[in-house]
Design a protein around this motif. Structure first.
Motif, PDB file in Angstrom:
ATOM      1  N   UNK A 194       3.752   0.955   5.088  1.00 26.47           N
ATOM      2  CA  UNK A 194       2.563   0.273   4.560  1.00 26.47           C
ATOM      3  C   UNK A 194       2.890  -0.550   3.324  1.00 26.47           C
ATOM      4  N   UNK A 195       3.972  -0.217   2.639  1.00 25.82           N
ATOM      5  CA  UNK A 195       4.326  -0.928   1.406  1.00 25.82           C
ATOM      6  C   UNK A 195       5.327  -2.061   1.637  1.00 25.82           C
ATOM      7  N   UNK A 196       5.685  -2.337   2.883  1.00 28.50           N
ATOM      8  CA  UNK A 196       6.729  -3.324   3.166  1.00 28.50           C
ATOM      9  C   UNK A 196       6.513  -4.618   2.394  1.00 28.50           C
ATOM     10  N   UNK A 197       7.553  -5.018   1.710  1.00 27.96           N
ATOM     11  CA  UNK A 197       7.611  -6.262   0.946  1.00 27.96           C
ATOM     12  C   UNK A 197       8.970  -6.871   1.256  1.00 27.96           C
ATOM     13  N   UNK A 198       9.339  -7.924   0.560  1.00 26.85           N
ATOM     14  CA  UNK A 198      10.677  -8.500   0.730  1.00 26.85           C
ATOM     15  C   UNK A 198      11.453  -8.368  -0.563  1.00 26.85           C
ATOM     16  N   UNK A 199      12.694  -7.993  -0.454  1.00 29.45           N
ATOM     17  CA  UNK A 199      13.623  -8.027  -1.578  1.00 29.45           C
ATOM     18  C   UNK A 199      14.742  -8.964  -1.152  1.00 29.45           C
ATOM     19  N   UNK A 200      14.835 -10.076  -1.875  1.00 31.13           N
ATOM     20  CA  UNK A 200      15.812 -11.115  -1.548  1.00 31.13           C
ATOM     21  C   UNK A 200      15.674 -11.582  -0.102  1.00 31.13           C
TER      22      UNK A 200
ATOM     23  N   UNK B 203       0.822  -1.212   0.000  1.00 30.47           N
ATOM     24  CA  UNK B 203       0.000   0.000   0.000  1.00 30.47           C
ATOM     25  C   UNK B 203       0.856   1.263   0.000  1.00 30.47           C
ATOM     26  N   UNK B 204       0.317   2.306  -0.613  1.00 28.97           N
ATOM     27  CA  UNK B 204       0.946   3.619  -0.540  1.00 28.97           C
ATOM     28  C   UNK B 204       0.451   4.291   0.726  1.00 28.97           C
TER      29      UNK B 204
END
Length: 158
Positions: free
Chosen positions: A47-53, A37-38
């Motif tokens: 709110x936009x937390x995701x995973x990168x690697x 989310x923005x």
């Protein structure tokens, strides 16, 4: 327009976007992934937390040019596949603990919690209150107590 290639939820994707386009907008506007989310756009609300690697990251702060073809971006939509289930144990814990009120911040909260639990497990220790205090995702509904309980419950099942 330059092309950018990376992995998204287990699939290789290529998008046309300006080099300085933030990953959040690539995910949402180009790829149609709406879990992140923005909230603030300045790497504060999470709110936009995701995973990168495999590590928690905030796509609102990542220019798409910084991603490489081998980088794996995982959003809440791809989280269950990381454990080969319909729901990730942390998502189930969120349901079991009745965390959600409005739900807007929950994808980011869950992604941050999973990254925290993985890091703590790699360190070979249990989750502490200090670890939970380090989760900085903002929830306007104020369900922090239930969030903390869900993180502990999810950690037991991960």
């Amino acid at each position: 327009m330059p092309e950018h290639t990376f992995r998204l939820n287990g699939e290789q994707v290529t998008v046309e976007a300006a080099d300085d386009e933030r990953l959040l907008w690539v995910l949402r506007d180009i790829l149609g992934v709406t879990g992140p989310k923005y909230g603030c756009g300045i790497n504060v609300c999470k709110a936009c937390t995701s995973h990168v690697n495999g590590k928690a990251a905030n796509p609102c702060a990542i220019p798409v040019k910084d991603l490489r073809p081998t980088d794996e971006v995982t959003t809440i939509e791809g989280l269950p596949a990381t454990v080969g289930a319909d729901l990730h144990p942390m998502q189930q814990a969120w349901l079991d603990q009745d965390v959600v009120q409005c739900g807007y911040c929950q994808p980011g909260q869950i992604m941050a919690a999973v990254a925290l639990v993985r890091r703590v497990a790699e360190e070979g220790r249990p989750i502490t209150d200090a670890d939970l205090d380090g989760l900085r995702n903002i929830c306007r509904c104020g369900t922090y107590f239930r969030i903390r309980e869900a993180v502990r419950a999810g950690a037991e099942k991960m």
